[in-house]
Write an enzyme that holds these catalytic residues in place. Structure first.
Site, PDB file in Angstrom:
ATOM      1  N   PRO A   1       0.784  -1.218   0.000  1.00 44.67           N
ATOM      2  CA  PRO A   1       0.000   0.000   0.000  1.00 44.67           C
ATOM      3  C   PRO A   1       0.820   1.275   0.000  1.00 44.67           C
ATOM      4  O   PRO A   1       1.690   1.471   0.844  1.00 44.67           O
ATOM      5  CB  PRO A   1      -0.761  -0.098   1.317  1.00 44.67           C
ATOM      6  CG  PRO A   1       0.084  -0.972   2.188  1.00 44.67           C
ATOM      7  CD  PRO A   1       1.145  -1.583   1.364  1.00 44.67           C
ATOM      8  N   GLU A   2       0.507   2.144  -0.929  1.00 46.32           N
ATOM      9  CA  GLU A   2       0.902   3.538  -0.808  1.00 46.32           C
ATOM     10  C   GLU A   2      -0.397   4.280  -0.488  1.00 46.32           C
ATOM     11  O   GLU A   2      -1.428   3.648  -0.278  1.00 46.32           O
ATOM     12  CB  GLU A   2       1.585   4.022  -2.085  1.00 46.32           C
ATOM     13  CG  GLU A   2       2.869   3.217  -2.352  1.00 46.32           C
ATOM     14  CD  GLU A   2       3.706   3.709  -3.508  1.00 46.32           C
ATOM     15  OE1 GLU A   2       3.693   4.921  -3.762  1.00 46.32           O
ATOM     16  OE2 GLU A   2       4.366   2.885  -4.150  1.00 46.32           O
TER      17      GLU A   2
END
Length: 270
Positions: free
Chosen positions: A2-3
């Site tokens: 995840p960003e």
DNA sequence: CACGGATCCTGATGGC
DNA sequence: TGCCATCAGGATCCGT
């Protein structure tokens, strides 16, 4: 995994469904990055009011205190109605009468921490130094440039550090610098205002588009309802070492910066 | 105090 | 097939 876009898409996929849910029980699998902070039994009976995001942290507001959840490198959340046994890499679970929230995280760089309030020392230790949110009005070009002026490290590492602006991870940092025509090794304080302005615009545009399209498909991301992302913008540089630059045909270079891979075009990025 | 490097952990992949 | 090295979307901690 995840960003910022993936964390935000995850939040949007379950926030309204968990709002108002009373916690029946909670359990932990293997230890994550930090201890929870309270025994899991103490979570029972509390109500989840809302889910917010700060940087790459998800904040579950409870009627008493809050939970800070970070997905680390390999974490993902699911929110489902059907109970099932914790899998090998399921390390945290909240059972509510509206559904079951489960954190799956093979590498266990993620975290779940209880804090009595957002102002508490526990919460501020994690959130206190975070930079501005890139998808809000607070992300403004002049102050962004001023923030960069105070940093002597390479611009790529300044973006990743998240103290000027949050949420730009390794993939999007490479992509955004390509779009702005900026070499990742350039010292942050050497960026002129016009170039900072280009970078500012690229960050907003790329992150907003990724959220709008349900997260990146560069890797295998899916939200807490199990739906895959549809982010169509293909990577221009990330993961393309040796391949032709989409702009000029020069082979994309890969270098190491702070134990992370950086991809860029040495012709298009100066 | 600002910076760079080591570090946490597991799994996938590629070379031999 | 096995073994080993390398790499992975993050961010804190510690030494200089």
């Amino acid at each position: 995994m995840p960003e910022l876009p993936e964390v935000e898409v995850t939040r949007l996929s379950f926030a309204s469904r968990i709002a108002g849910a009373r916690i029946a029980s909670a359990q932990m699998g293997k230890p994550l990055r930090w201890p929870l902070g309270v025994p899991v039994q103490q979570l029972a009976g509390r109500v989840v009011r809302a889910v917010r995001r700060r940087g790459k942290y998800l904040l579950l507001d409870l009627d008493d205190g809050l939970l800070l959840i970070h997905l680390g490198m390999s974490g993902s959340l699911s929110f489902t109605s059907s109970p099932q046994a914790l899998g090998k890499h399921d390390h945290f679970e909240l059972i509510t009468h509206q559904g079951i929230l489960r954190l799956h995280d093979p590498r266990r760089f993620g975290a779940v921490v209880f804090a009595p309030s957002e102002d508490s020392a526990v919460a501020q230790k994690l959130l206190g130094k975070l930079g501005v949110e890139p998808l809000t009005d607070a992300f403004e070009a002049r102050s962004f440039h001023a923030g960069l002026k105070q940093r002597h490290s390479p611009i790529k590492q300044v973006l990743l550090a998240g103290e000027v602006v949050v949420g730009v991870g390794n993939i999007y940092a490479c992509e955004v610098l390509f779009l702005a025509g900026i070499r990742p090794t350039l010292r942050a304080d050497r960026l002129s205002f016009p170039r900072a302005l280009k970078l500012h615009a690229a960050i907003q545009k790329v992150l907003a588009r990724a959220v709008a399209q349900g997260g990146s498909t560069l890797k295998d991301f899916s939200n807490a309802s199990g739906e895959a992302g549809h982010f169509q913008l293909e990577a221009h540089v990330y993961g393309r070492a040796g391949l032709a630059c989409h702009g000029c045909g020069t082979p994309i270079k890969m270098i190491r910066q702070g134990q992370r891979s950086t991809f860029f075009c040495r012709t298009c990025q100066r």
